[in-house]
Write a protein that holds these residues in place. Structure first.
Motif, mmCIF file in Angstrom:
data_model
loop_
_atom_site.group_PDB
_atom_site.id
_atom_site.type_symbol
_atom_site.label_atom_id
_atom_site.label_comp_id
_atom_site.label_asym_id
_atom_site.label_seq_id
_atom_site.Cartn_x
_atom_site.Cartn_y
_atom_site.Cartn_z
ATOM 1 N N GLU A 20 0.914 -1.310 0.037
ATOM 2 C CA GLU A 20 -0.007 0.020 -0.024
ATOM 3 C C GLU A 20 0.892 1.222 -0.091
ATOM 4 O OE1 GLU A 20 -3.969 -1.313 2.436
ATOM 5 O OE2 GLU A 20 -1.969 -0.860 3.466
ATOM 6 N N VAL A 21 0.508 2.358 -0.643
ATOM 7 C CA VAL A 21 1.126 3.509 -0.678
ATOM 8 C C VAL A 21 0.299 4.644 -0.568
ATOM 9 C CG1 VAL A 21 1.038 3.709 -3.305
ATOM 10 C CG2 VAL A 21 2.972 4.606 -2.144
ATOM 11 N N ARG A 22 0.878 5.815 0.101
ATOM 12 C CA ARG A 22 0.049 7.032 0.152
ATOM 13 C C ARG A 22 1.107 8.213 0.192
ATOM 14 N NH1 ARG A 22 -2.176 7.596 6.400
ATOM 15 N NH2 ARG A 22 -0.298 7.747 7.292
ATOM 16 N N SER A 23 0.458 9.444 -0.051
ATOM 17 C CA SER A 23 1.381 10.626 -0.214
ATOM 18 C C SER A 23 0.859 11.681 1.093
ATOM 19 C CB SER A 23 1.267 11.386 -1.470
ATOM 20 O OG SER A 23 1.802 12.849 -1.265
ATOM 21 N N ILE A 24 1.724 11.842 1.852
ATOM 22 C CA ILE A 24 1.244 12.267 3.198
ATOM 23 C C ILE A 24 2.550 13.536 3.627
ATOM 24 C CG2 ILE A 24 2.108 10.837 4.778
ATOM 25 C CD1 ILE A 24 -0.594 11.435 6.470
ATOM 26 N N ASN A 25 2.055 14.852 3.690
ATOM 27 C CA ASN A 25 3.246 15.834 4.060
ATOM 28 C C ASN A 25 4.333 15.967 2.966
ATOM 29 O OD1 ASN A 25 1.501 16.555 6.221
ATOM 30 N ND2 ASN A 25 2.342 14.766 7.496
ATOM 31 N N GLY A 26 4.131 15.800 1.911
ATOM 32 C CA GLY A 26 5.160 15.931 0.989
ATOM 33 C C GLY A 26 6.152 14.573 0.540
ATOM 34 N N LEU A 27 5.718 13.765 1.254
ATOM 35 C CA LEU A 27 6.410 12.244 1.429
ATOM 36 C C LEU A 27 5.707 11.298 0.904
ATOM 37 C CD1 LEU A 27 8.308 12.480 4.849
ATOM 38 C CD2 LEU A 27 9.399 12.930 2.674
ATOM 39 N N VAL A 28 6.496 10.245 0.298
ATOM 40 C CA VAL A 28 5.477 8.834 -0.199
ATOM 41 C C VAL A 28 5.877 8.010 1.116
ATOM 42 C CG1 VAL A 28 5.378 7.102 -1.810
ATOM 43 C CG2 VAL A 28 5.894 9.561 -2.514
ATOM 44 N N GLU A 29 4.754 7.277 1.392
ATOM 45 C CA GLU A 29 4.732 6.145 2.384
ATOM 46 C C GLU A 29 4.373 4.864 1.874
ATOM 47 O OE1 GLU A 29 4.267 8.596 6.546
ATOM 48 O OE2 GLU A 29 2.449 7.348 5.728
ATOM 49 N N LEU A 30 5.196 3.963 2.144
ATOM 50 C CA LEU A 30 4.889 2.597 1.601
ATOM 51 C C LEU A 30 4.836 1.453 2.683
ATOM 52 C CD1 LEU A 30 4.877 0.810 -0.919
ATOM 53 C CD2 LEU A 30 7.167 0.667 -0.808
ATOM 54 N N ARG A 31 3.946 0.635 2.778
ATOM 55 C CA ARG A 31 3.704 -0.360 3.846
ATOM 56 C C ARG A 31 3.043 -1.621 3.082
ATOM 57 N NH1 ARG A 31 -1.268 1.336 7.519
ATOM 58 N NH2 ARG A 31 -2.897 0.797 6.175
ATOM 59 N N GLU A 32 3.423 -2.807 3.947
ATOM 60 C CA GLU A 32 2.648 -4.055 3.591
ATOM 61 C C GLU A 32 1.329 -4.015 4.591
ATOM 62 O OE1 GLU A 32 3.761 -8.594 3.254
ATOM 63 O OE2 GLU A 32 5.137 -7.117 3.406
ATOM 64 N N SER A 33 0.452 -4.328 4.154
ATOM 65 C CA SER A 33 -0.900 -4.237 4.749
ATOM 66 C C SER A 33 -1.034 -5.012 5.744
ATOM 67 C CB SER A 33 -2.291 -4.655 3.807
ATOM 68 O OG SER A 33 -1.957 -5.812 3.157
ATOM 69 N N ASP A 34 -0.384 -6.255 5.914
ATOM 70 C CA ASP A 34 -0.505 -7.179 7.025
ATOM 71 C C ASP A 34 0.439 -6.837 8.279
ATOM 72 O OD1 ASP A 34 1.852 -8.107 5.787
ATOM 73 O OD2 ASP A 34 1.376 -10.248 5.960
ATOM 74 N N GLY A 36 1.039 -3.184 9.135
ATOM 75 C CA GLY A 36 0.759 -1.770 8.796
ATOM 76 C C GLY A 36 1.596 -0.925 9.826
ATOM 77 N N ASP A 37 2.343 -1.376 10.917
ATOM 78 C CA ASP A 37 3.014 -0.359 11.674
ATOM 79 C C ASP A 37 4.379 -0.064 11.310
ATOM 80 O OD1 ASP A 37 0.986 -0.351 13.782
ATOM 81 O OD2 ASP A 37 1.695 -1.992 14.717
ATOM 82 N N THR A 38 4.849 -0.789 10.319
ATOM 83 C CA THR A 38 6.018 -0.500 9.622
ATOM 84 C C THR A 38 5.790 0.240 8.163
ATOM 85 O OG1 THR A 38 7.043 -2.553 10.448
ATOM 86 C CG2 THR A 38 8.362 -1.797 8.835
ATOM 87 N N VAL A 39 6.336 1.345 8.394
ATOM 88 C CA VAL A 39 6.314 2.349 7.063
ATOM 89 C C VAL A 39 7.544 2.858 6.680
ATOM 90 C CG1 VAL A 39 5.136 4.430 6.252
ATOM 91 C CG2 VAL A 39 3.825 2.959 8.157
ATOM 92 N N VAL A 40 7.752 2.714 5.387
ATOM 93 C CA VAL A 40 8.791 3.369 4.707
ATOM 94 C C VAL A 40 8.517 4.666 4.106
ATOM 95 C CG1 VAL A 40 10.815 3.059 2.991
ATOM 96 C CG2 VAL A 40 10.031 0.966 4.295
ATOM 97 N N ARG A 41 9.269 5.448 4.300
ATOM 98 C CA ARG A 41 9.152 6.975 3.984
ATOM 99 C C ARG A 41 10.200 7.520 3.100
ATOM 100 N NH1 ARG A 41 7.470 6.973 9.208
ATOM 101 N NH2 ARG A 41 5.307 7.195 9.603
ATOM 102 N N ALA A 46 13.044 10.135 -4.543
ATOM 103 C CA ALA A 46 13.564 8.595 -4.203
ATOM 104 C C ALA A 46 12.613 7.611 -4.554
ATOM 105 C CB ALA A 46 14.098 8.630 -2.655
ATOM 106 N N PHE A 47 11.244 7.680 -4.306
ATOM 107 C CA PHE A 47 10.396 6.667 -4.465
ATOM 108 C C PHE A 47 10.266 6.240 -6.136
ATOM 109 C CE2 PHE A 47 5.877 5.010 -5.088
ATOM 110 C CZ PHE A 47 5.882 3.995 -4.428
ATOM 111 N N ALA A 48 10.161 7.359 -6.941
ATOM 112 C CA ALA A 48 10.198 7.373 -8.291
ATOM 113 C C ALA A 48 11.523 6.531 -8.760
ATOM 114 C CB ALA A 48 10.264 8.620 -9.112
#
Length: 63
Positions: A20-34, A36-41, A46-48
């Protein structure tokens, strides 16, 4: 990409094991749904670069 919500990968199945991915506060966040507490920003640039690296197969040797 919505600022508040997570967007599920179109390659994910119907279970809870998807990226799962989202954009928040100018950053891209990536996580695995199972896990959800571990998020890569990362910055958008850098994401591109990560996506480009994956698409051309430069990380295939990790699989």
């Amino acid at each position: 990409m919505p600022e508040q919500g997570w967007q599920k990968s179109s390659f994910s199945g119907s279970g809870n094991d998807c990226a799962e991915v989202r954009s928040i506060n100018g950053l891209v966040e990536l996580r695995e749904s199972d896990d959800g507490d571990t998020v890569v920003r990362a910055t958008s640039a850098a994401f591109a670069d990560l996506l480009r690296t994956i698409k051309v197969g430069e990380l295939d040797w990790f699989a």
